[in-house]
Design a protein around this motif. Sequence first.
Motif, PDB file in Angstrom:
ATOM      1  N   MET A   1       0.750  -1.353  -0.048  1.00 10.39           N
ATOM      2  CA  MET A   1       0.078   0.058  -0.023  1.00 10.39           C
ATOM      3  C   MET A   1       0.881   1.302   0.225  1.00 10.39           C
ATOM      4  SD  MET A   1      -2.931   0.542  -0.136  1.00 10.39           S
ATOM      5  CE  MET A   1      -4.093   2.129  -0.007  1.00 10.39           C
ATOM      6  N   SER A   2       0.779   2.094  -0.935  1.00 13.50           N
ATOM      7  CA  SER A   2       1.486   3.435  -0.832  1.00 13.50           C
ATOM      8  C   SER A   2       1.113   4.212   0.146  1.00 13.50           C
ATOM      9  CB  SER A   2       0.944   4.324  -2.231  1.00 13.50           C
ATOM     10  OG  SER A   2       1.639   5.613  -2.103  1.00 13.50           O
ATOM     11  N   ASP A   3       2.218   5.005   0.682  1.00 10.15           N
ATOM     12  CA  ASP A   3       2.224   5.869   1.868  1.00 10.15           C
ATOM     13  C   ASP A   3       1.705   7.165   1.484  1.00 10.15           C
ATOM     14  OD1 ASP A   3       4.565   6.400   0.404  1.00 10.15           O
ATOM     15  OD2 ASP A   3       5.755   6.380   2.290  1.00 10.15           O
ATOM     16  N   LEU A   4       1.599   7.344   0.090  1.00  7.63           N
ATOM     17  CA  LEU A   4       1.207   8.757  -0.104  1.00  7.63           C
ATOM     18  C   LEU A   4      -0.111   9.075   0.410  1.00  7.63           C
ATOM     19  CD1 LEU A   4       2.327   8.978  -4.265  1.00  7.63           C
ATOM     20  CD2 LEU A   4       3.263  10.278  -2.306  1.00  7.63           C
ATOM     21  N   LYS A   5      -0.432  10.175   0.736  1.00  4.07           N
ATOM     22  CA  LYS A   5      -1.666  10.474   1.444  1.00  4.07           C
ATOM     23  C   LYS A   5      -2.451  11.086   0.810  1.00  4.07           C
ATOM     24  CE  LYS A   5      -0.946  10.141   6.294  1.00  4.07           C
ATOM     25  NZ  LYS A   5       0.377   9.009   5.849  1.00  4.07           N
ATOM     26  N   PRO A   6      -3.693  10.629   0.569  1.00  2.47           N
ATOM     27  CA  PRO A   6      -4.605  11.112  -0.452  1.00  2.47           C
ATOM     28  C   PRO A   6      -5.412  12.649   0.089  1.00  2.47           C
ATOM     29  CG  PRO A   6      -5.910   9.473   0.387  1.00  2.47           C
ATOM     30  CD  PRO A   6      -4.384   9.355   1.135  1.00  2.47           C
ATOM     31  N   MET A   7      -5.707  13.483  -0.611  1.00  2.00           N
ATOM     32  CA  MET A   7      -6.453  14.697  -0.332  1.00  2.00           C
ATOM     33  C   MET A   7      -7.934  14.559  -0.876  1.00  2.00           C
ATOM     34  SD  MET A   7      -5.125  18.493  -1.261  1.00  2.00           S
ATOM     35  CE  MET A   7      -3.772  18.593  -0.167  1.00  2.00           C
ATOM     36  N   THR A   8      -8.670  15.112  -0.084  1.00  2.00           N
ATOM     37  CA  THR A   8      -9.967  15.121  -0.662  1.00  2.00           C
ATOM     38  C   THR A   8     -10.376  16.241  -1.738  1.00  2.00           C
ATOM     39  OG1 THR A   8     -11.184  16.769   0.836  1.00  2.00           O
ATOM     40  CG2 THR A   8     -10.980  14.312   1.822  1.00  2.00           C
ATOM     41  N   ALA A   9     -11.366  16.030  -2.284  1.00  2.00           N
ATOM     42  CA  ALA A   9     -11.577  17.046  -3.421  1.00  2.00           C
ATOM     43  C   ALA A   9     -11.868  18.385  -2.751  1.00  2.00           C
ATOM     44  CB  ALA A   9     -13.019  16.760  -4.194  1.00  2.00           C
ATOM     45  N   LEU A  10     -12.229  18.570  -1.817  1.00  2.00           N
ATOM     46  CA  LEU A  10     -12.221  19.840  -1.149  1.00  2.00           C
ATOM     47  C   LEU A  10     -11.025  20.462  -0.557  1.00  2.00           C
ATOM     48  CD1 LEU A  10     -15.749  20.077   0.568  1.00  2.00           C
ATOM     49  CD2 LEU A  10     -15.044  21.122  -1.369  1.00  2.00           C
ATOM     50  N   GLY A  11      -9.887  19.381  -0.508  1.00  2.00           N
ATOM     51  CA  GLY A  11      -8.612  19.931  -0.069  1.00  2.00           C
ATOM     52  C   GLY A  11      -8.243  19.755   1.130  1.00  2.00           C
ATOM     53  N   GLY A  12      -9.071  18.853   1.926  1.00  2.49           N
ATOM     54  CA  GLY A  12      -8.693  18.276   3.245  1.00  2.49           C
ATOM     55  C   GLY A  12      -8.206  16.784   3.391  1.00  2.49           C
TER      56      GLY A  12
END
Lengths: 191, 977
Positions: A1-12
């Motif tokens: 599993m990638s350790d890159l952190k997703p961001m929600t569409a609203l930027g949070g």
Amino acid sequence: MSDLKPMTALGGADPVRLTLGALTLTENAELALASLALRRDTIVGSGRPIPLGLTLPDPGGWVGLEGVAAFWTGPGQWMIEAEEAAGGDFAALVKTAAPDCSVTEQTDAWVAFEITSSQGEGPLVGLLEKLANLDAALFRPGHATRTAIEHMSCYIIRRAEDRLAILGMRTLANSLWHTLTQAASRLQLAA
Amino acid sequence: MTRLSGGVIDRSRTLSFTFDGQAYQGHPGDTLASALLANGVRLMGRSFKYHRPRGVLSAGSEEPNALVELRTGARREPNTRATVVELFDGLEAKSQNRWPSLSFDALAVNDLFAPFFAAGFYYKTFMWPKAFWEKVYEPAIRRAAGLGSLSMLPDPDAYDKGFLHCDLLVIGGGAAGLSAALTAARSGARVILADEDFRLGGRLLAESGPFTDQSVDAWIAGLEAEFASLPNLRVMRRTTVWGAYDHGIFAALERVADHLSTPGEGVRQTLWRITAKRAVLAAGATERHIPFANNDRPGIMLSGALRAYANRWAVRPAERVAIFTNNDDGHRTALDLRAKGVEVAAVVDSRAEAKVLGDYPLLAGALVTGSRGRLGLKAIRVAQHGRDQWIPCGALGVSGGWNPNVHLASHHRGRPVWDEAQQTFLPGEEGPPGLIPAGAAVGEGSTHAALMSGARAAVKALDALGIKASPPNLPEAEDRPLGLKPLWHVPGKARAWVDFQNDVTVKDIALAHQENMRPVEHLKRWTTLGMATDQGKTANVTALAVMAELTGKTIPETGTTIFRPPYTPVSLSALGGGNTGTHFRPRRLTPTHVWAEGRGAVFVEVGQWMRAQYFPRPGEKTWRETVDREVLATRAGVGICDVTTLGKIDVQGKDAGAFLNRIYCNAMASLKVGMVRYGLMLREDGQAWDDGTCARLAEDQYVVTTTTAQAGPIYRHMEFCRQGLWPELDVQLISTTDAWAQLSVAGPQARVLLERIVDGFDLSNAAFPFMACGELTIAGGLRARLFRISFSGELAYEIAVPARYGAALMGRLVSLGADLGATPYGTEALGVLRIEKGHAAGNELNGQTTAQMLGMGRMVSVKKDSIGAVQSRREGMAADSRRLVGLVPVAATDPVVAGSHLFTEGAVHNTGTDQGWITSACYSPHVGSAIGLGFLTEGEARQGEVVIAANPLEGQAIRLRVVSPHFVDPEGGRLRV
């Protein structure tokens, strides 16, 4: 599993949820989406596939089963939805389920806002009247349409008597959120 | 206070307000006009041109005279009709178009010079010297003539809009409208009833005892209760339906909070778009006056208005009142006033056969021929049987008959038709489809006729929709005929006003006739009749009749002007839909927007997008410093730029390759899986349209990229081709622009940086050469797409990940590449890099250029057909010898100005000697001077030549040397290492 952190569409980091009067608006960040389009020989010949058990709806329609749903987006074309599946490769799953169709990943093409009403359909109809040129009273559960909200192309889905979903282009998420919350807060004020 | 008994006002509460600083009091239910009249204020404004004292003429939205500036500060609203302003506590109003005060207006001197201000005077008078018009005459005229003034401050209030749908829209809530709405709502149909007033009832509220079997109050109260219980009926008060549009769409303005001192947090007005399957126009009628000498004094009103003020608002208009009429309706006013104890001095009836209908003096066969009273009416002159007499009175009600409000029925260029029997225009047949006029709007103006007409119209409208409705039991009501005998004006030498708002008199119309401005449209422009806020509601028909009399034509032969929305004024704020500032239009944010904000990026609008323009660092004093650093860092190490905005279209299907072969001028079907090809699209006319790349991910799947600007149009074009031109092809399209965050990683260290993040993917030149593409995983399992393409001329890749990971990837690349000099760059550096490399972009693809001009003539394949290919070979296009060239200044410090035109050195500068133009320019830190790209005649053969870049607007003529458009690595070696 990638350790890159997703961001929600609203930027949070986390989805936004806001209650304004009878309406609660929630950013549905975990909704997976894949477009399914029939190939020409399917249109001409055999019937529609039944991916993930979904009977693909006719124009203007939406069908939902446990955790998955589909709505019509164009001639021979549907969007397939899956709850809590945005992290995986949902398009690959749909392709497996409908190998003879063109399938395209759409999860991050859209931002999905789920809107629920604590006072039945009235507030939802009131909200729709301010948002889009569709006949809100005739837009019953099981209906879905593509329309414009403040110059933004959106899908509106009536998931249930007390629930709507509005899907807008992900890059317009902030503008759409502003529009939705402004309309909802004005309804709250007027109530 | 001069209140009578009765009325629909709430006397239990008192509201305070001011007019021109003077404090007054009124009651809920009052309008500003009724409250002023109740306080004995007759003088409410000054006229447009002559600054004549004016009072209220009407009791409704047709008001031409009583225009005020309402509220103060940023909320000041000029030209507000006092007759429709609902009184609220603390209301502040001011008169307008006067100086220094309403009662003494210095510009009333204009009235003395009236002979110089006749119709069209400014067209004739201010002819010389010509130069004076713009600077002297026009500003002076504008100051002297006019209405209120704007606050010049931003509107502080919120405006909203919305969409409604119904089976039947009932426009107007008077007798006909209420009857129509009741009939329709009881049938179960979805009904909207809209009325501009704050109280339902229309003229019913203004009459005394229009019903013979019950009171109006009781009937309306019963209706209101029933309406509230019907979920299929929506009653919209304070809502004016102001325009009829195509497909049954009506525009309506709801004044949500205009009756409050401020809207608070709520909206002030809502603009509704109502889609109605059918509509009933029950807009009523507007009374017409009868022009006579000096008929514009405060106190002279429409007879129906006088009656409305007395009956609805309990206003005693004056101690002593007279009526001037040509029909029985004027007598009704006399009767109502008499019943309320007001002295009626006389009813002056132009009909010789007129009969007295009650206890008041009647002067039959008489005319009002003049008036007295500087700031308000004191007496009228009456001529009867050849004798004149002055009759003292403080108010005069004038009744010349009623004009049906045909406006909305005439909005689709439907022409009203003349009804000889009623002496009025009625709605024509060619108005908006599905709109049925009813009641006074169609000449059925008695209360009985209006009630019946409304019900009939509703039944008819719903029948067409397959909904059965039947007329309800309606009150017994008066059904008196008007008995009108036309009288369009009282002949005489003195000025008699036809259009009060624009100061147009009978004489002006005669002058227009004399000067051959006889067609109604000419008459309107020459005299300004029927313009401004009231659009001639009380003037137009009378003016037509006067013109008809002068020309000897009939009124229908004379015709009407065109009716256009809006019916009454609508604020621009409401029309604007309410969005201002940041939210004026939607903004698209890239996946790295938040990250870039955190880095202090400066953003630039690119269409709907906000893109990072550059990333300033501490100590950098100018944007150029920042951009130069970003460019040099990219060419020396590695730069990273968010290029998500480029359009991405997923193309799938058995015939995807064949489809793209027809869309692109170069071949795409032959592209190998796992490879990318640059592509150029032409328009149908053969001009270059858009460029981009085409990546083949599988035998039956391509990803097309477009320029940022053309992402939408190209997708639309491709859908049109797929659905409309070649439906036989097996092709499916969908946009994936937003789905994938795409980052450009460019520079000699690009591969090294990417190797640190890919999950074992072989990036070697042999395994993944220039123009390769593939699907892979990065950072421990994240799905990604990689394209080895370059816009900068450096070793470069574009890497795409699901959009939600875009910001994280950007951050990771910048931190992983710190030792490699990894630098985020914005659109400015992106532009510099591509100009240095000589890549065409939007500046070059401006719709005037051909593939040949771009140096891509050979890309237009002759082995297959494609959109625009044949047209691109047209003689004229093929012969165009202009070619893309690079340009550098001969003197290194000189600028290169985009948009400048190119000329041979020594040639005169005109269009005949024009040799091309500069499309793009920037400062190149690589070259060390400004550089440019441009199209130059015979450009390929002129390298080394000095040409002149002329910029006549700035007086510039700069010597530039023609060079290769590839300032960086012209052989392209860097791309392929």
